[in-house]
Structures are given as C-alpha cells and as structure tokens.
Design a protein around this motif. Structure first.
Motif, short mmCIF file in Angstrom:
data_model
loop_
_atom_site.label_atom_id
_atom_site.label_comp_id
_atom_site.label_asym_id
_atom_site.label_seq_id
_atom_site.Cartn_x
_atom_site.Cartn_y
_atom_site.Cartn_z
N ASN A 129 -45.89 -22.57 8.10
CA ASN A 129 -45.23 -21.32 8.52
C ASN A 129 -43.87 -21.61 9.16
O ASN A 129 -43.55 -21.12 10.25
N ASN A 130 -43.11 -22.47 8.51
CA ASN A 130 -41.74 -22.85 8.93
C ASN A 130 -41.68 -23.64 10.23
O ASN A 130 -40.61 -23.76 10.83
N VAL A 131 -42.80 -24.19 10.71
CA VAL A 131 -42.84 -24.96 11.95
C VAL A 131 -43.51 -26.31 11.70
O VAL A 131 -44.58 -26.38 11.08
N TYR A 132 -42.84 -27.36 12.16
CA TYR A 132 -43.45 -28.71 12.13
C TYR A 132 -43.69 -29.10 13.59
O TYR A 132 -42.76 -29.13 14.40
N THR A 133 -44.98 -29.37 13.93
CA THR A 133 -45.34 -29.68 15.31
C THR A 133 -45.65 -31.17 15.42
O THR A 133 -46.45 -31.72 14.66
N ILE A 134 -45.02 -31.80 16.42
CA ILE A 134 -45.24 -33.22 16.67
C ILE A 134 -46.04 -33.34 17.96
O ILE A 134 -45.55 -32.99 19.04
N PRO A 135 -47.30 -33.82 17.90
CA PRO A 135 -48.11 -33.93 19.11
C PRO A 135 -47.52 -34.93 20.11
O PRO A 135 -46.82 -35.88 19.73
#
Length: 194
Positions: A129-135
């Motif tokens: 959904n257009n978001v890349y999340t880096i933990p």
C-alpha cells in the motif's frame, strides 16, 4: 743513526742480558731491507691510519657520519643544528601535537559514527500500500535522531536527488520502525546514519 737494544738470552741454563749498540743501517731484516726501511713502512702505515685517505680511521668515521647525514641540507647536517632548530620551533611542535590529538579525536568520532551507518536495499515489491516498513531490529537506529539518504535504482545504478525520490516520505514511528512512503513504490536503498 745509532740504535740500542737489550737482548735477553739463556746460555746453558744461565740467564743473562746483553746490550747491543749498532747503526740502524747495519741491521737487516729477513727480506734484506734494513731497519730504517721497516720503520719508514710503519710510519707510513700509521700516517694512513691517522690520515684522511682510504683505509684511515678518520675516513671511516667521517664516512659513517656522512651516511647518517646523507643529503641533509647544510642547515641540518649536524645534530647541533637540528637541536637548535627544534628549540627555536618548540611552539610550532607543541601546536602540531595539539592538532594531531584533535585529529585523532575526530577520527575516533568518525569511526564511532561509521559503525552506526546502515545501508538497506529494497525493491518495489517490498512496498505494501505504497509503504515500505523497516523494523527497528533491521535498521538498528536507537532513536528518531538520524540522517538518511534515499537512492533510486535506475537500470542497476543507484541515483539520488529530488527527481529520484520526489513524493517520498521517510518517517520514524512510535514502534521505532522506519517507514518509506512513495506512490507506487520503487527499487532503491536507504542509507541511515544515527
């Protein structure tokens, strides 16, 4: 020239001393030369040893010193001149020492900072959904205070600049994750310094 010598000898167990006196030109060596010729040879040898020619002690010492001095400029070809120069430039030497210490501290700081640099490569498929999340466990940044640089992969080359990441937002979240938002996602990398 008159030469005198003392001769010790033993005759049938009786020790005796004989004094001889003769002219040096009458005394002959085994090779047939007289005593004066032998003395002249010895005097010449002593002269060579004490002189400045090849084989002399003076030349050997001089050559050893010259090998230390080598191609030093005339103002620094003696230890005294070098000592005098260091004494008149003590302030500059002290300033250099202070600057070297400052450089050492700066380098150590950079090394510490360099250990906190993290490079994370991603593809367009990493975006949801257009978001890349880096933990947080992946990026390792301890707080929201960090620098970053985004790069877009264009035909295998990482490019940066406003044109490459226009419409992109990087955010540090409450759960310490970092999110990259971009319309449609893209392949690239983010370099984090924290």
């Amino acid at each position: 020239m008159l030469k005198k010598c003392r001769l010790n000898y033993n005759n049938a167990g009786v020790h005796d001393i004989m004094h001889l006196e003769t002219s040096s030109d009458l005394v002959k060596r085994e090779d047939g030369t007289n005593l004066e010729a032998a003395v002249a040879v010895l005097e010449m040898a002593v002269s060579v040893l004490n002189g400045s020619a090849e084989g002399s002690v003076s030349k050997a010492v001089s050559d050893a010193v010259m090998s230390i001095v080598a191609d030093s400029p005339e103002a620094f070809d003696t230890l005294k001149e070098f000592y005098d120069w260091t004494q008149t430039h003590a302030t500059e030497a002290s300033a250099m020492g202070v600057q070297i210490q400052a450089n050492k501290t700066a380098i150590e700081s950079l090394q510490t900072t360099a250990s906190k640099i993290k490079e994370i490569v991603f593809t367009a498929s990493n975006f949801t959904n257009n978001v890349y999340t880096i933990p947080a466990t992946t990026h390792g940044m301890p707080s929201g205070a960090f620098l970053f640089q985004l790069y877009m992969n264009v035909n295998g080359v990482y490019c940066t600049g406003n044109w490459a990441t226009t419409g992109t937002e990087v955010k540090y979240n409450a759960d310490r994750s970092i999110s990259i938002t971009h319309t449609g996602g893209f392949a690239g990398k983010i370099v984090l310094i924290g």
